[in-house]
Write an enzyme that holds these catalytic residues in place. Structure first.
Site, short mmCIF file in Angstrom:
data_model
loop_
_atom_site.label_atom_id
_atom_site.label_comp_id
_atom_site.label_asym_id
_atom_site.label_seq_id
_atom_site.Cartn_x
_atom_site.Cartn_y
_atom_site.Cartn_z
CB SER A 1 0.53 -6.43 44.46
OG SER A 1 0.82 -7.41 45.44
CD GLU B 1 3.56 3.63 -23.46
OE1 GLU B 1 2.85 2.95 -24.23
OE2 GLU B 1 4.66 3.22 -23.02
#
Length: 688
Positions: free
Chosen positions: A364, A94
């Site tokens: 409960s 590149e």
């Protein structure tokens, strides 16, 4: 021969001078223009390098459990964590002179222009890595003069404000490798199932060739073209002096083993837990925008082993053909860390979280909060109330309420709190609630971290007001840790892509419950699994006793549409709820799901842990008591249980219910009860 006259010579000199003057002016103007561009770009400051990234969610062991993203799979890694093979291959193909130029490679530009002129077409590009990075960050890919101009400005700004390594790192983390993979880390996982730091020369050269045309050079689209492009990359590395011809040939001939096209190295787990994490990020930490942008590393409290056990036990216990739902949470009660969470049976079918979102009647399981309040107001484990069918009047006599015990079983005599709690006597609970005052339980619930709306009515003692599972788990955690307030914690730490810590959990602990009373209540709650407390009703954990290998404290709860079980040791708590989303009544066999899930989970979760117990505080005293009368046990009593009291509140009278005893007989009884009639762990832990 023509003779140049003096006048003509003077004219040529004048033209030359004018040409030189104009050339100097143009050259100065050019440099001034270029300089002004650089000054302008520099004055604009450093452009932000932020790009949308995936946020990764980690379990407590560092494994990846999920991610958040907006469609682009990108995971930022530092340059040090990228294989040198990738760096060399990328630079070679590149931008060979990346570390030499200042953002523009003029030699390459001239070469590209000449190539284009020769071919009479656009055949060669000249963009540097910095130019490509600028385009990827800030611009689209339109081929216009305006875009080129802006690209040049951003290129200058990048070069003027960032180092070459920073630019290269950013470039490698943003370029597109195809198939939704942005950045080298995502590409490495997607193509080869490994991290960017592990890529070989052959793998790196293959990946480096893809960005030029992801839809052309991807090996998953056209392997032949991809291999040809790989050879181009390898020859560029040879020309650049990175590798030898021999290495290039070996890499080109090496057979690549591709991965399974996964962007992450592990499958996702605990989706309900992940949703809870996202909720904390948005609503509590204010990091919702950062989550959308991405780049966060979110380290959570999830324990993958406990999560797996919970999911497995739920899957094995619940009827596959039933629509019954489940909510499960496991916490470390000392810290509040949530270690496992299951918000439903199938996240794909219903992402509704029954732990953090659903409001259900706790039944409960609400009683321990009531009994803490009672102990705080002078009750002891021996405080008696008559257990019989009762209709209560309230609201100044304008309303009545008739609760029922399980299957209408009543003692029809006085029973002490130490037995009423483990057998879950509803009459005792409502009498206690009304005796203390209906508003008092609301205040106690708030102290325990219950923030859901509660109604101050007699039925509140039996859990009539809906609450969330996570609230009840949090409340019980305060009992398990000895009375310190805790808040459910889902996230340990959040770090952004630059390694900066955005959040780190540091909960402040405050003791809000009396430690002596808390221990007394914890010990009474171990009675749920103690058959010596069976009487006119069995203890509610009677069916689980044979499954348990260590002492636990806990409480179950049942309404027509809800089944609960919450139990704990000092180091681990879990809460289970089952029921139908549409409040369909539960069958009797369905009411047993919660207890079985809870017991199997706790036993497997703790199987490799040493036994831990609730140790008596300095302010309590333990004595042998007859569970039926709440008085000191005598020789004639059929059974006794070591019971703890806040010092000064313990009973001083012996039970006369089964006959009078001599002092010598009483001493023999106490010795016998201390040595016999206990399970194996009670013989070694005398205070249980």
């Amino acid at each position: 021969m023509e003779i140049i006259t003096n006048d003509r010579l003077q004219s040529w000199i004048k033209y030359i001078r004018a040409f030189l003057f104009i050339s100097v002016i143009l050259l100065i103007s050019f440099f001034l223009f270029i300089g002004s561009i650089f000054i302008y770009a520099k004055s604009k400051g450093a452009p932000p390098l932020w790009v949308t990234q995936s946020s990764i969610i980690y379990a407590s062991d560092g494994s990846i459990i999920g991610e958040a993203h907006n469609g682009e799979k990108r995971y930022w890694v530092s340059l040090e964590d990228i294989s040198p093979n990738v760096i060399d291959a990328t630079l070679a193909v590149e931008d060979r002179r990346f570390y030499e130029h200042s953002g523009f490679d003029y030699r390459r530009i001239v070469g590209a222009i000449l190539a284009d002129i020769k071919a009479r077409a656009k055949v060669q590009g000249a963009s540097t890595i910095t130019q490509q990075y600028a385009r990827n960050l800030f611009l689209n890919h339109e081929k216009t003069v305006t875009r080129k101009w802006n690209e040049a400005l951003y290129t200058i700004r990048l070069e003027a404000n960032y180092s070459k390594d920073e630019i290269l790192e950013g470039y490698l983390n943003t370029i597109y490798y195809g198939h939704g993979a942005y950045g080298i880390e995502s590409a490495a996982h997607y193509y080869f199932g490994k991290t960017a730091s592990e890529l070989t020369l052959a793998e790196a050269s293959m990946l480096a060739g893809i960005p030029k045309g992801p839809n052309i050079f991807s090996p998953f689209i056209n392997e032949e073209r991809a291999e040809a492009r790989q050879r181009v990359v390898l020859q560029s590395m040879v020309a650049n002096g990175n590798i030898s011809e021999t290495l290039a040939k070996e890499a080109a001939e090496h057979s690549l083993q591709f991965g399974e096209r996964e962007h992450l190295p592990t499958e996702y787990m605990a989706p309900y837990f992940q949703d809870a994490v996202r909720s904390v990020l948005r609503n509590e930490l204010g990091l919702g925008e950062e989550l959308v942008k991405g780049g966060l590393h979110i380290y959570t409290t999830l324990n993958p082993r406990l999560q797996h056990i919970a999911e497995q036990q739920i899957a094995e216990e619940l009827d596959e053909e039933s629509d019954i739902q489940v909510g499960f949470i496991a916490m470390d009660p000392q810290s509040g860390r949530v270690e496992a969470l299951v918000g439903g049976r199938d996240y794909e079918e219903s992402p509704f979280n029954r732990v953090t979102q659903a409001m259900r009647q706790p039944g409960s399981t609400f009683k321990p909060l009531l009994y803490y309040q009672a102990l705080e107001n002078g009750f002891t484990p021996s405080t008696p109330f008559r257990s019989e069918r009762t209709t209560f009047q309230f609201d100044n006599g304008r309303a009545s309420y008739t609760p029922h015990n399980y299957k209408d079983y009543y003692a029809n005599s006085e029973v002490p709190l130490m037995q009423a709690l483990p057998v879950s006597d509803n009459i005792y609970a409502v009498k206690t609630h009304l005796y203390l005052g209906e508003e008092q339980l609301l205040e106690t619930a708030r102290k325990f971290g219950i923030h859901s709306p509660l109604q101050a009515v007699p039925a509140l003692a039996l859990g009539s007001s809906p609450v969330r599972v996570i609230e009840m788990a949090n409340a019980f955690s305060m009992l398990a840790n000895g009375g310190t307030n805790v808040t459910p914690i889902f996230i340990d730490k959040i770090v952004n892509y630059r390694g900066e810590v955005l959040f780190e959990s540091s909960p402040e602990k405050e003791r809000v419950l009396d430690p002596d009373i808390t221990f007394v209540l914890n010990h009474m709650m171990t009675g749920m699994f103690d058959r010596r407390l069976n009487g006119y009703m069995s203890v509610t954990g009677n069916s689980l006793v044979s499954q348990l290998s260590r002492p636990y404290a806990g409480k179950s709860g049942t309404t027509p549409t809800d089944s609960w079980m919450i139990g704990y040791t000092p180091e681990l708590l879990s809460a289970v709820w089952t029921g139908y989303d549409q409040n369909q009544p539960l069958q009797q066999r369905e009411q047993r799901y919660t207890k079985n899930i809870w017991a199997e989970f706790m036993e497997e979760a703790l199987e490799e842990k040493s036994v831990t117990v609730f140790r008596p505080t300095d302010g309590v005293v333990g004595v042998q008591v007859n569970p039926e009368s709440g008085l000191l046990a005598s020789k004639e009593c059929p059974g006794s249980r070591l019971t703890y009291y806040v010092k000064g509140t313990e009973p001083t009278e012996y039970c006369q219910k089964h006959g009078e005893e001599t002092e010598q007989q009483i001493e023999q009884l106490e010795k016998r009860e201390q040595e016999g009639g206990k399970s194996w762990w009670q013989k070694f832990i005398p205070w249980l």
